[in-house]
Design a protein around this motif. Structure first.
Motif, PDB file in Angstrom:
ATOM      1  N   ARG A  88      -1.041   4.268  -0.840  1.00  0.00           N
ATOM      2  CA  ARG A  88      -2.385   3.987  -0.341  1.00  0.00           C
ATOM      3  C   ARG A  88      -2.360   3.947   1.183  1.00  0.00           C
ATOM      4  O   ARG A  88      -1.332   3.604   1.794  1.00  0.00           O
ATOM      5  N   ILE A 120      -5.988  -1.652  -3.334  1.00  0.00           N
ATOM      6  CA  ILE A 120      -4.662  -1.030  -3.457  1.00  0.00           C
ATOM      7  C   ILE A 120      -4.348  -0.742  -4.920  1.00  0.00           C
ATOM      8  O   ILE A 120      -3.862   0.345  -5.277  1.00  0.00           O
ATOM      9  N   ALA A 142       0.829  -1.203   0.000  1.00  0.00           N
ATOM     10  CA  ALA A 142       0.000   0.000   0.000  1.00  0.00           C
ATOM     11  C   ALA A 142       0.862   1.250   0.000  1.00  0.00           C
ATOM     12  O   ALA A 142       0.576   2.224  -0.724  1.00  0.00           O
ATOM     13  N   ASN A 182     -13.089   2.164  -1.570  1.00  0.00           N
ATOM     14  CA  ASN A 182     -12.022   3.038  -2.051  1.00  0.00           C
ATOM     15  C   ASN A 182     -12.549   3.922  -3.165  1.00  0.00           C
ATOM     16  O   ASN A 182     -13.526   3.557  -3.853  1.00  0.00           O
TER      17      ASN A 182
END
Length: 503
Positions: free
Chosen positions: A377, A409, A372, A435
């Motif tokens: 992320r 991700i 990530a 997300n």
């Protein structure tokens, strides 16, 4: 007074309730409908035939002459005279009656023949129109008894007599210890009697009215049956989109619903078979493409190495590294295909154990932090303070969560924040991975969990994934008795898993 009104309204309500119940029963049963129709048509036809009866009575009117009443009068007159003579115990009463008849004859009135005889038939007294001096008593007694047996005057009314014949009645007497016979005879007077009969016309009117009314009332039901038959024929021809119009609430309406539902299920089944067939073809095409792409690269780089078409040791290592990377991609694709096929097997079983979801998700996110951070992320979690335990197959569910987190991700947009939440809702556990993402259409959201589906259909870069990850995740979640779905809202893509509390 108020109590009376309350009772009245209760009675009206009860009658209304019973009427509604009877109406509903009639509407739901074609047998009761036909029976009720038959009764109403028969009753109406009968009432009409009775109502028109007076119009046709004169057509069948007939007149006859009845002599029974006059005979009855003569019979009882003889009995009364004989009873008076018995009371007086004298023949004089008989003689007086004979004299009265003689006087009537002189005044030209209708008179009776009266005769008084002794026990051997010798005529002792008689009216003037009698010429006999001796009477055959046996014959008189036989005639009188025969006629009286056929005409029981002691019972009213007597049988009707339509032929005019001389009537004779005989009464035996004992006066002053002597036996006499009192005989009365004469032609009876007729009485005109008018009689009518129904005839066949009212009956035929009732029958015709019954047939017409029955056919008219049942015409709607017959039309419904014909429409049902036509609909079944259309469906049998292959028009599965055809729907039969439903009318009423009886068995025919229920049959209509069942036929429409059957057509809907057949159409859905055929569409599903077509979809499965298309998916099978797509599976073969996609597998061929996905296997061929890395395999072609592997063969190409191995050919370069075999033919020593490299200049430096670094180039040699680079070719070898690329070939090995493609081999790993090929292995991952084959593993995904194997896992997906295995999950589709109905005999696949779960090895459940109590797992703390809080700790499991924490561990997975911790392991993925380097990846990530590499792609800038950030994980943000919303977990309850208390630990949530669920009985599940941890190995399989780790694959589901791992797939969702890696997808988040790889494909996050915007500020790169990845939200992971865990909460309890009634008897379910709800896990959400969200997300920021590019826009998704409804059709794309519905297709996310299909085999080999990718939002980018060009499929030019196999490193994007095999396209089986979400299909495998869905199969694992459903194997646990849960559900998984995706939704797009406010530029955010949500993957939501619902799992039951399984002990």
């Amino acid at each position: 007074m108020k109590r009376i009104f309350r009772l009245f309204f209760k009675l009206v309500g009860l009658i209304t309730h019973i009427g509604e119940k009877i109406k509903n029963n009639i509407q739901r049963s074609i047998r009761i409908q036909l029976f009720t129709t038959f009764i109403l048509c028969a009753l109406g036809s009968f009432l009409v035939s009775r109502a028109v009866l007076p119009l046709f009575e004169n057509i069948n009117e007939s007149a006859i002459v009845d002599y029974s009443f006059s005979m009855r009068v003569m019979y009882f007159q003889a009995q009364d005279i004989a009873e008076l003579a018995i009371q007086n115990n004298s023949v004089d009463s008989l003689r007086q009656s004979i004299d009265q008849e003689n006087e009537k004859m002189e005044s030209h009135q209708n008179t009776l023949k009266m005769i008084v005889t002794d026990e051997v038939g010798k005529v002792l007294y008689k009216t003037k129109q009698v010429k006999e001096e001796h009477i055959d008593l046996h014959e008189e007694i036989r005639n009188a008894m025969s006629f009286t047996m056929n005409q029981p005057f002691e019972e009213a009314p007597p049988n009707m007599v339509t032929s005019r014949e001389e009537f004779s009645t005989l009464v035996p007497l004992t006066l002053q210890d002597k036996k006499y016979y009192f005989i009365v005879s004469g032609l009876p007077q007729g009485e005109a009697i008018t009689s009518t009969s129904e005839g066949p016309i009212p009956f035929f009117i009732g029958v015709i009215l019954f047939i017409l009314s029955f056919f008219y009332i049942t015409k709607r039901k017959m039309t419904q049956i014909e429409s049902l038959a036509e609909g079944v024929m259309e469906i049998a021809k292959g028009d599965l989109a055809y729907r039969i119009e439903k009318k009423g609430q009886d068995e025919i309406a229920l049959l209509t619903d069942n036929i429409n539902q059957m057509a809907e299920e057949i159409m859905t089944s055929i569409e599903m078979e077509r979809k499965v067939e298309q998916q099978k073809n797509d599976l073969i095409t996609n597998v061929s493409h996905d296997l061929r792409t890395p395999l072609t690269s592997i063969m190409g780089y191995l050919r370069l190495l075999r033919e020593e078409k490299y200049e430096t040791k670094e180039q040699y290592d680079e070719y070898l590294k690329i070939a090995f990377s493609k081999s790993e991609q090929l292995k991952n694709l084959i593993d995904d295909l194997f896992d997906y096929t295995k999950l589709m097997n109905d005999k696949n079983t779960l090895v459940r154990q109590q797992v703390c979801l809080n700790e499991l998700l924490d561990q997975l996110m911790e392991e993925l932090v380097p990846l990530a951070e590499q792609k800038q992320r950030l994980f943000i979690k919303h977990f309850p303070k208390h630990r949530i335990f669920v009985a599940l197959d941890s190995e399989k569910m780790v694959r589901v969560f791992d797939n969702l987190l890696i997808n988040a991700i790889n494909y996050s947009a915007g500020d790169g924040k990845i939200l992971v939440s865990l909460e309890e809702q009634d008897d379910l556990i709800r896990i959400c991975v969200a997300n920021e993402s590019d826009a998704f259409t409804v059709e794309e959201l519905d297709s996310l969990f299909e085999r080999f589906y990718k939002k980018d259909q060009s499929r030019t870069n196999v490193t994007e994934g095999s396209g089986l990850g979400l299909a495998i995740a869905k199969s694992i979640v459903e194997l646990h008795g849960g559900t998984i779905h995706a939704k797009y809202k406010n530029e955010t893509l949500y993957f939501i898993i619902s799992l039951p509390f399984t002990t």
